[in-house]
Design an enzyme around this catalytic site. Structure first.
Site, PDB file in Angstrom:
ATOM      1  CG  MET A 163      -0.367   0.014   2.562  1.00  0.00           C
ATOM      2  SD  MET A 163      -1.840   0.217   3.639  1.00  0.00           S
ATOM      3  CE  MET A 163      -0.949   0.420   5.208  1.00  0.00           C
ATOM      4  NE  ARG A 296      -4.356   2.741  11.335  1.00  0.00           N
ATOM      5  CZ  ARG A 296      -4.997   3.675  11.058  1.00  0.00           C
ATOM      6  NH1 ARG A 296      -6.629   3.685  11.454  1.00  0.00           N
ATOM      7  NH2 ARG A 296      -4.505   4.842  10.718  1.00  0.00           N
ATOM      8  CE1 TYR A 440       5.102  -1.263  11.934  1.00  0.00           C
ATOM      9  CE2 TYR A 440       6.694  -0.965  10.244  1.00  0.00           C
ATOM     10  CZ  TYR A 440       5.956  -1.725  11.082  1.00  0.00           C
ATOM     11  OH  TYR A 440       6.630  -2.937  11.303  1.00  0.00           O
ATOM     12  CD  GLU A 441       0.259   0.166   8.335  1.00  0.00           C
ATOM     13  OE1 GLU A 441      -0.694   0.651   8.114  1.00  0.00           O
ATOM     14  OE2 GLU A 441       1.054  -0.199   7.346  1.00  0.00           O
ATOM     15  N   GLY A 442       0.050   4.652  11.379  1.00  0.00           N
ATOM     16  CA  GLY A 442      -0.594   5.651  12.114  1.00  0.00           C
ATOM     17  C   GLY A 442       0.092   5.530  13.567  1.00  0.00           C
TER      18      GLY A 442
END
Length: 598
Positions: A163, A296, A440-442
């Site tokens: 992604m 997540r 990462y991933e927010g």
């Protein structure tokens, strides 16, 4: 030396005894064929694969890292062979849609396999983890023609997905992206732009890389309302699914990172690449969240896996490390000193790591159970109930599990003393590899604001009330059970604390929107501690019922570990409550300029 054995006994306990997965699976048509024997066989084979194929490559992969030469990325020695073993064994499509060649295993089962993968080799695991998320997105949002063309090959592992969100000027605020998508006469789009920090953006594991890219159409509205989603293969695909010409997807460089060095983190340049729109124009971010939310939870499991392998390795060290005598006198008088686990402070570190690892395993399985119910259950109300819980718990699963996983790796490293700071023991790698999972991933701060702002404040606590109701239903059944009175009393106290703190923040935020961000991280930690207390109560409840007939010590030790959580970990909620109630003023009072100087 680091060691790893998949914790199959504890995994079976959580799956079969705490959550009774077999009964749930039997009640839903899509999962009725998943028997306990099948699930157990998958766990056994998964353990063999991760222990024998992936774990031996963990340290060497960290030492070697990825190599970037002339636009190509080469993964560490052994990675490609391990990837082939994963693909040939059908593991890439374990949770995939059976209609397109996936195995359709429930999420409750796949989260346990993911834990094994991350524990054995976190860097390697990021490649198949991104692929699973990409396949899920396509299965949820792509046309039937796209699914038929791409999903079977992604499940086979011949192609692999990524992604592509972040750009140099656009991280959390995706509305700022500049990547462009120009429509072509044949229905495709020309994609031009630069993406950074793309995990697995270029490598030598699969024959093609399928990028899922956020970009903007020429007439797109400003901000996140103008984002569309495109499928952009590295190599174009012919009508017969053979590989065609290069698609002008170029790797500009790879990052030199603190950890996960065997995972290629790439700058990817789309230089007039051909893409296919997935979903509707200007609604790409909503579609991408299908993949982001999957990742997540997956990254939460990364924290768990690393915490588990760090703990196991530290306990292996502790058995042999002799230092000083026990406070109550020599435990091993025939030796020059006692093993370090005789010391209360070493026990403290070991138990902290253990109770968070086991709590995280139960919590990840609980979230997986809600995902299965939301997807497969026949009753619409039950599906919505579970989906609302997933929305509430996903930021907690990402942030709280990774925070506690990192804590576990640090506690484990500390058990080694100075040896833990030296590379040959492996402990320092786990600290480095776990650190990124909080970012990462927010970032975990963003997850906390999502929890407090979107999942609690925005719907006036509706999702939270579903969770609290679930806990109180359990307490009603456990209140009469022998040995559970301390847990029932403590959990009821903590639920009331959570409710009162939530109400206080929501009231304050109506007057001052800064209260959401000020409370967010402490609130997520408070929620996580209460959620883990619920998980531990469920585990102890089962253990209490079986301990008298058990000669292995498993259930007795589960009760003892739970008591550590109850008495020495859960009280952290007291300080978090006070921190939250202090409000935003103490954070915002200082002038901005004061942060930049003396």
């Amino acid at each position: 030396m680091a060691i790893y054995k998949a914790p199959l006994r504890d995994m079976r306990f959580v799956l079969n005894e705490v959550f009774e997965a077999d009964k749930l699976w039997a009640s839903m048509e899509a999962t009725q064929e998943v028997t306990p024997d099948l699930a157990d066989a998958i766990l056994e084979e998964g353990a063999k694969l991760t222990e024998n194929e992936l774990f031996p490559l963990n340290r060497s992969g960290d030492e070697e890292g990825c190599r970037f030469e002339n636009g190509q990325v080469f993964t560490p020695a052994g990675f490609k062979e391990a990837y082939n073993a994963l693909a040939e064994g059908g593991w890439m499509g374990l949770g995939g849609n059976p209609e397109y060649g996936g195995q359709g295993m429930p999420k409750m089962l796949t989260v346990l396999f993911e834990e094994m993968l991350y524990a054995a080799n976190a860097s390697f695991t990021l490649y198949p983890a991104l692929n699973s998320g990409a396949a899920l997105l396509l299965d949820s949002h792509a046309s039937d023609a796209i699914k038929e063309k791409y999903l079977p090959t992604l499940y086979e592992g011949r192609w692999i997905g990524t992604m592509c969100l972040t750009e140099p000027h656009s991280g959390t605020d995706l509305g700022l992206i500049r990547t462009k998508a120009e429509p072509n006469a044949n229905g495709t789009y020309t994609i031009t732009g630069n993406k950074i920090w793309i995990t697995g953006g270029e490598h030598d594991l699969a024959e093609n890389i399928i990028h899922l890219v956020l970009a903007k159409l020429p007439d797109a509205p400003a901000g996140t309302r103008g984002i569309s989603l495109f499928l952009v293969p590295k190599i174009k695909i012919n009508e017969d699914n053979s590989l065609g010409e290069f698609n002008n997807v170029n790797c500009g460089s790879i990052e030199h990172k603190m950890g996960i060095k065997g995972s290629a983190t790439c700058v990817i340049n789309f230089d007039g690449s051909e893409g296919i729109m997935i979903g509707e124009p200007n609604k790409g971010l909503a579609a991408m969240f299908t993949m982001m939310n999957y990742e997540r939870l997956s990254i939460g499991i990364q924290g768990l896996g690393l915490g588990e392998v760090a703990y196991q390795s530290a306990m292996d060290f502790a058995k042999e490390r002799l230092q000083s005598r026990a406070p109550t006198g020599a435990k091993c008088p025939d030796k020059p000193a006692d093993p370090i686990l005789v010391h209360p402070d070493v026990r403290r570190m070991a138990l902290n790591a253990r109770v968070f690892n086991e709590g995280s395993r139960a919590f990840a399985s609980y979230v997986g159970m809600q995902l299965d119910i939301s997807k497969y259950h026949a009753d619409e109300t039950t599906r919505k109930h579970a989906a609302d819980l997933v929305a509430l718990l996903t930021p907690v699963a990402k942030a709280f599990i990774t925070d506690r996983g990192f804590d576990a790796t640090v506690e484990a490293q500390q058990v080694y003393g100075g040896s833990g700071y030296c590379r040959e023991w492996g402990a320092e790698q786990y600290v480095r590899d776990a650190r990124i999972a909080q970012i990462y991933e927010g970032t975990n701060g963003i997850q906390a604001m999502d929890l407090m702002g979107r999942k609690v404040f925005a719907n006036n606590g509706e999702f939270l009330n579903i969770f609290i109701k679930d806990v109180r239903e359990f307490l009603a059944t456990a209140s009469g059970q022998n040995g559970m009175q301390p847990w029932v009393a403590a959990l009821e106290t903590e639920l009331k604390r959570l409710e009162s703190v939530t109400a206080a923040v929501m009231t304050a935020a109506k007057e001052n929107p800064e209260e959401i961000g000020a409370a967010a991280v402490d609130y997520l930690n408070l929620f996580g501690l209460v959620a883990y207390a619920y998980m531990w109560a469920r585990m102890v409840s089962v253990a209490q019922q079986k301990v008298d007939a058990d000669s292995s010590g498993f259930y007795a030790n589960k009760i003892l570990a739970g008591n550590h959580y109850l008495k020495r970990v859960l009280p952290r909620t007291l300080s978090l409550e006070q921190q939250i109630l202090a409000g935003a003023e103490v954070l915002m009072a200082m002038e901005e300029e004061a942060f930049y100087g003396n």
